[in-house]
Design a protein around this motif. Structure first.
Motif, PDB file in Angstrom:
ATOM      1  N   THR A   1       0.796  -1.221   0.000  1.00 43.91           N
ATOM      2  CA  THR A   1       0.000   0.000   0.000  1.00 43.91           C
ATOM      3  C   THR A   1       0.833   1.276   0.000  1.00 43.91           C
ATOM      4  O   THR A   1       0.635   2.157  -0.827  1.00 43.91           O
ATOM      5  N   GLU A   2       1.787   1.386   0.924  1.00 46.15           N
ATOM      6  CA  GLU A   2       2.557   2.632   1.035  1.00 46.15           C
ATOM      7  C   GLU A   2       3.389   2.904  -0.215  1.00 46.15           C
ATOM      8  O   GLU A   2       3.417   4.030  -0.714  1.00 46.15           O
ATOM      9  N   ALA A   3       4.075   1.896  -0.728  1.00 44.16           N
ATOM     10  CA  ALA A   3       4.904   2.089  -1.918  1.00 44.16           C
ATOM     11  C   ALA A   3       4.040   2.401  -3.135  1.00 44.16           C
ATOM     12  O   ALA A   3       4.404   3.242  -3.967  1.00 44.16           O
ATOM     13  N   ALA A   4       2.884   1.767  -3.240  1.00 41.95           N
ATOM     14  CA  ALA A   4       1.976   2.048  -4.353  1.00 41.95           C
ATOM     15  C   ALA A   4       1.461   3.481  -4.271  1.00 41.95           C
ATOM     16  O   ALA A   4       1.389   4.181  -5.288  1.00 41.95           O
ATOM     17  N   GLN A   5       1.119   3.949  -3.081  1.00 42.82           N
ATOM     18  CA  GLN A   5       0.661   5.325  -2.920  1.00 42.82           C
ATOM     19  C   GLN A   5       1.752   6.307  -3.316  1.00 42.82           C
ATOM     20  O   GLN A   5       1.479   7.317  -3.972  1.00 42.82           O
ATOM     21  N   ALA A   6       2.996   6.043  -2.940  1.00 38.43           N
ATOM     22  CA  ALA A   6       4.102   6.924  -3.299  1.00 38.43           C
ATOM     23  C   ALA A   6       4.290   6.950  -4.816  1.00 38.43           C
ATOM     24  O   ALA A   6       4.534   8.014  -5.402  1.00 38.43           O
ATOM     25  N   PHE A   7       4.160   5.821  -5.455  1.00 37.14           N
ATOM     26  CA  PHE A   7       4.293   5.742  -6.903  1.00 37.14           C
ATOM     27  C   PHE A   7       3.184   6.527  -7.602  1.00 37.14           C
ATOM     28  O   PHE A   7       3.432   7.320  -8.505  1.00 37.14           O
TER      29      PHE A   7
ATOM     30  N   ILE B   1       2.367  10.567 -10.245  1.00 34.55           N
ATOM     31  CA  ILE B   1       1.475  10.889 -11.363  1.00 34.55           C
ATOM     32  C   ILE B   1       0.678  12.149 -11.044  1.00 34.55           C
ATOM     33  O   ILE B   1       0.570  13.056 -11.867  1.00 34.55           O
ATOM     34  N   PHE B   2       0.115  12.219  -9.843  1.00 37.87           N
ATOM     35  CA  PHE B   2      -0.664  13.399  -9.462  1.00 37.87           C
ATOM     36  C   PHE B   2       0.200  14.650  -9.430  1.00 37.87           C
ATOM     37  O   PHE B   2      -0.286  15.744  -9.712  1.00 37.87           O
ATOM     38  N   ASP B   3       1.480  14.503  -9.139  1.00 34.64           N
ATOM     39  CA  ASP B   3       2.382  15.653  -9.121  1.00 34.64           C
ATOM     40  C   ASP B   3       2.577  16.253 -10.515  1.00 34.64           C
ATOM     41  O   ASP B   3       2.948  17.414 -10.646  1.00 34.64           O
ATOM     42  N   LYS B   4       2.311  15.477 -11.563  1.00 34.02           N
ATOM     43  CA  LYS B   4       2.470  15.958 -12.933  1.00 34.02           C
ATOM     44  C   LYS B   4       1.369  16.925 -13.352  1.00 34.02           C
ATOM     45  O   LYS B   4       1.531  17.684 -14.304  1.00 34.02           O
ATOM     46  N   TYR B   5       0.227  16.892 -12.673  1.00 37.31           N
ATOM     47  CA  TYR B   5      -0.930  17.675 -13.082  1.00 37.31           C
ATOM     48  C   TYR B   5      -1.372  18.622 -11.980  1.00 37.31           C
ATOM     49  O   TYR B   5      -1.343  18.270 -10.805  1.00 37.31           O
TER      50      TYR B   5
END
Length: 70
Positions: free
Chosen positions: A43-49, A53-57
């Motif tokens: 969960t934690e690593a997936a959220q960081a990954f 993506i959200f940081d791009k927009y």
């Protein structure tokens, strides 16, 4: 906004078994991708990954259509 349909057959295999998916929309493909990511990374690593993506927009991104043709 353009409507996107997806024609895909995804097969994921693990030592414990396998799963098959046939997404028909970007939303279904995203859910499948996130599910596989959480299974693989936790969960934690997936959220960081995903946060990358959200940081791009920007927060107010309206989902403008992609003008690039496949």
């Amino acid at each position: 906004m353009a409507t996107v349909t997806i024609d895909a057959d995804i097969k994921a295999k693990w030592p414990e078994g396998h799963c098959s998916y046939s997404p028909g929309s970007p939303e279904e493909l995203a859910i499948i991708g996130i599910d596989l990511l959480v299974r693989e990374l936790g969960t934690e690593a997936a959220q960081a990954f995903i946060e990358q993506i959200f940081d791009k927009y920007p927060g107010d991104h309206s989902g403008t259509p992609d003008t690039e043709k496949a």
